[in-house]
Design a protein around this motif. Structure first.
Motif, PDB file in Angstrom:
ATOM      1  N   ALA A  85      -3.392   8.407   1.040  1.00 30.86           N
ATOM      2  CA  ALA A  85      -4.298   7.937  -0.259  1.00 30.86           C
ATOM      3  C   ALA A  85      -5.424   8.174   0.067  1.00 30.86           C
ATOM      4  O   ALA A  85      -6.322   8.573  -0.846  1.00 30.86           O
ATOM      5  CB  ALA A  85      -3.609   6.146  -0.055  1.00 30.86           C
ATOM      6  N   SER A  86      -6.088   8.431   0.819  1.00 32.47           N
ATOM      7  CA  SER A  86      -7.963   9.067   0.178  1.00 32.47           C
ATOM      8  C   SER A  86      -7.201   9.902  -0.116  1.00 32.47           C
ATOM      9  O   SER A  86      -8.742  10.862  -0.335  1.00 32.47           O
ATOM     10  CB  SER A  86      -7.737   8.811   1.809  1.00 32.47           C
ATOM     11  N   VAL A 124      -7.776   5.149  -8.925  1.00 26.71           N
ATOM     12  CA  VAL A 124      -7.276   4.555  -8.190  1.00 26.71           C
ATOM     13  C   VAL A 124      -8.139   3.469  -9.103  1.00 26.71           C
ATOM     14  O   VAL A 124      -9.661   2.801  -8.742  1.00 26.71           O
ATOM     15  CB  VAL A 124      -6.418   4.262  -7.037  1.00 26.71           C
ATOM     16  N   ASN A 126      -7.892  -0.501   0.572  1.00 24.91           N
ATOM     17  CA  ASN A 126      -6.700   0.114   1.870  1.00 24.91           C
ATOM     18  C   ASN A 126      -6.819   2.061   1.251  1.00 24.91           C
ATOM     19  O   ASN A 126      -6.444   2.569   1.987  1.00 24.91           O
ATOM     20  CB  ASN A 126      -5.666  -0.553   1.490  1.00 24.91           C
ATOM     21  N   MET A 127      -6.435   1.872   0.224  1.00 20.65           N
ATOM     22  CA  MET A 127      -5.839   3.267  -0.747  1.00 20.65           C
ATOM     23  C   MET A 127      -7.113   4.509  -0.125  1.00 20.65           C
ATOM     24  O   MET A 127      -6.565   5.767   0.307  1.00 20.65           O
ATOM     25  CB  MET A 127      -5.753   3.828  -2.451  1.00 20.65           C
ATOM     26  N   TYR A 149       0.992  -1.186  -0.199  1.00 17.71           N
ATOM     27  CA  TYR A 149       0.116  -0.378   0.583  1.00 17.71           C
ATOM     28  C   TYR A 149       0.972   1.001  -0.217  1.00 17.71           C
ATOM     29  O   TYR A 149       0.574   2.385  -0.556  1.00 17.71           O
ATOM     30  CB  TYR A 149      -1.333  -0.144   1.108  1.00 17.71           C
ATOM     31  N   MET A 196       1.851   1.957  -3.806  1.00 17.84           N
ATOM     32  CA  MET A 196       0.840   2.706  -4.821  1.00 17.84           C
ATOM     33  C   MET A 196       0.701   3.751  -4.077  1.00 17.84           C
ATOM     34  O   MET A 196       0.760   5.192  -5.102  1.00 17.84           O
ATOM     35  CB  MET A 196      -0.324   2.150  -3.871  1.00 17.84           C
ATOM     36  N   GLU A 197       0.735   4.851  -2.776  1.00 18.62           N
ATOM     37  CA  GLU A 197       1.283   5.533  -2.371  1.00 18.62           C
ATOM     38  C   GLU A 197       2.504   6.230  -3.158  1.00 18.62           C
ATOM     39  O   GLU A 197       1.942   7.864  -3.538  1.00 18.62           O
ATOM     40  CB  GLU A 197       0.996   5.857  -0.857  1.00 18.62           C
ATOM     41  N   THR A 235      -5.513  11.413  -1.770  1.00 19.05           N
ATOM     42  CA  THR A 235      -4.469  11.716  -3.203  1.00 19.05           C
ATOM     43  C   THR A 235      -5.505  11.664  -4.098  1.00 19.05           C
ATOM     44  O   THR A 235      -5.379  11.341  -5.365  1.00 19.05           O
ATOM     45  CB  THR A 235      -3.256  10.287  -3.322  1.00 19.05           C
ATOM     46  N   ARG A 264      -6.512   5.156   3.416  1.00 19.95           N
ATOM     47  CA  ARG A 264      -5.277   5.774   4.532  1.00 19.95           C
ATOM     48  C   ARG A 264      -5.270   6.972   4.493  1.00 19.95           C
ATOM     49  O   ARG A 264      -5.761   7.121   3.600  1.00 19.95           O
ATOM     50  CB  ARG A 264      -4.358   4.784   3.417  1.00 19.95           C
ATOM     51  N   ALA A 279     -12.318   5.909  -7.084  1.00 18.25           N
ATOM     52  CA  ALA A 279     -11.900   4.226  -6.752  1.00 18.25           C
ATOM     53  C   ALA A 279     -12.730   3.482  -7.298  1.00 18.25           C
ATOM     54  O   ALA A 279     -13.873   3.783  -7.495  1.00 18.25           O
ATOM     55  CB  ALA A 279     -11.178   4.350  -4.636  1.00 18.25           C
TER      56      ALA A 279
END
Length: 157
Positions: free
Chosen positions: A121-122, A102, A114-115, A79, A82-83, A124, A118, A128
């Motif tokens: 990420a939330s 994403v 998770n993105m 994760y 990905m970030e 970013t 988090r 989704a």
């Protein structure tokens, strides 16, 4: 440094204005490589959008050690990868947070889950797409195929 593939038109401007889908799997030692599909090609790329495939840890792109680097207590590394890729896409001017989506399915769906939860990420991602995820890690052994992944039955939770 996390490798990733960028698929886009040759004349793409690096102004942060490009709608971009960031895709990854990061599990079960399965590799994700770029390939052509009409939906992505004609429906996305030819219209000026971008598709990115990230080779995050947990996948099979670079052998067993790459896969094992994101197992068990190190799962968060996938994760974080990905970030990091998302931040790099933004820093390079390929896209911006509002234009960055994403996408992932199955284990990739868990990654998307998770993105969107988090803290970094939330903020970013502007969108989704979470496809066929297994998000209920407490009860997955009682749901559909989850039971077949268990070595021995778990007591009822």
């Amino acid at each position: 440094k996390i490798p990733y593939f960028v698929m886009c038109r040759e004349d793409m401007a690096l102004d942060g204005n490009n709608p971009t889908l960031l895709d990854a799997y990061g599990g079960f030692e399965i590799s994700m490589l770029p390939g052509y599909s009409a939906g992505v090609g004609a429906g996305w790329l030819e219209r000026g959008a971008v598709k990115v495939i990230a080779n995050i840890r947990g996948g099979g792109e670079y052998g067993p050690k790459w896969h094992q680097a994101a197992l068990k207590e190190h799962r968060h590394k996938a994760y974080e990868d990905m970030e990091a890729v998302a931040a790099d896409l933004i820093a390079r001017g390929i896209t911006s947070s509002p234009k960055l989506g994403v996408i992932g399915g199955s284990n990739g769906g868990l990654m998307v889950g998770n993105m969107i939860t988090r803290p970094v990420a939330s903020r970013t991602f502007g969108a989704a797409v979470c496809q066929v995820p297994l998000l209920d890690m407490k009860r997955y052994s009682h749901l559909l195929a989850g039971a077949s992944w268990m070595a021995a039955p778990l007591p009822n939770a």
